[in-house]
Design a protein around this motif. Sequence first.
Motif: not given
Length: 387
Positions: A92-94, A144-145, A152-153
């Motif tokens: 989901v985070a990506l 982090e992003g 890129s994360v």
Amino acid sequence: MNFIRHLFGVSRSLWKAITDELRSVGRPGPRLVDELECVLSVLLAIVFAHALGAQYVGWAAFSGYAVMRSRLSENVMRGTLRITGTIAGAIVALIFAPLIADKPLPLAMALALIGATTLYFALVSRRSYAWLFTGLTFCMILIEGMMQPANSVVPFARSRIVEILAGTFACIIVSALSNWTIRRALRRDEPKTATPLATPAATLWHKGAALHALQAGIALAFIPFIWRWTGFASLSQSSVTIMAVMLLPVATLESSVLNPVTSKIAMRFVGCAAGGVLAIAVLLSSHHSPLLMTLALCVAVIVGRHVENGNPATSYIGIQFALAFLVVLVPDNYMNAAPEPGLNRLAGILLGIVILEPVLLAWHLLFADKSPPKVGMATEPDNMPRE
């Protein structure tokens, strides 16, 4: 004032708990077996994390500690939920990160929405562990992003999954070997006990849990703006603190105990501070010797686990002590061991308290019941994740 009062009270409880519990360290029995299993699991997790190229070896070590329980079946279930939640949160985070990582307002809304939603289901669901790690991983990767919008994360997300896999598989391997050998012998000597009752069915809607999760979401929403104001580099650990200390048994939310979250915050603060200070002292006095650092790690894991398995009112201090010690002491690279990375992560953990406590205080002033509550310490059942 409530936090300061609880902090002093927990500090006294910590000192008493450690001095009382240390008298029984090393006594043969299931408790010592559990502590030694944790030591072996942490050491094996470190080996796996280095072999797999994890970025944050200390978190792999802590996974090896946190998943461990006495029965192999429980470890497999906890490990599966931990891995499933981590992968789900990463996916989901990506999806979200490329779209909103450099936009403070949408980022704050996403942290609040996903953080509050996953915490709500962690509070009311029987699969609490998976929901918790879905939210934790989502927040960590998105933050982090935010801090590195030009990068890129994906590497961070991959490393987060590797850390969880390393710690979980280390735990399962150690647990399997122990259950097939020493624990099998111990169980032959244990009295037969009745089969525990099944876990009650989860409740789909719970107003108290929803309001509680909303407070965590509000606190998470401040993180992007704090980053803009301060540039602090370990805010992902702050999000972990916010979600972890807000995870309480639903029954506690409706009890007459005074500020159960504040009690948990105070225990996290005291445990992390004690573990972090001791780890710094070991790191500096050992002159970065891998052998001395490993020996200190083994002792600290035993002490932390011993306190965790002791008095239920202060057991949360034990796991926080172990968390801080491992995060600060375990280096990502033994050839270049330095205290700064671990100290930054510890500061991020403690900053989460600074972000959350004003939100709780404001909520209490605006919406809390004015009837005088009873003073007490919150305790958690064994099946409640205690990160």
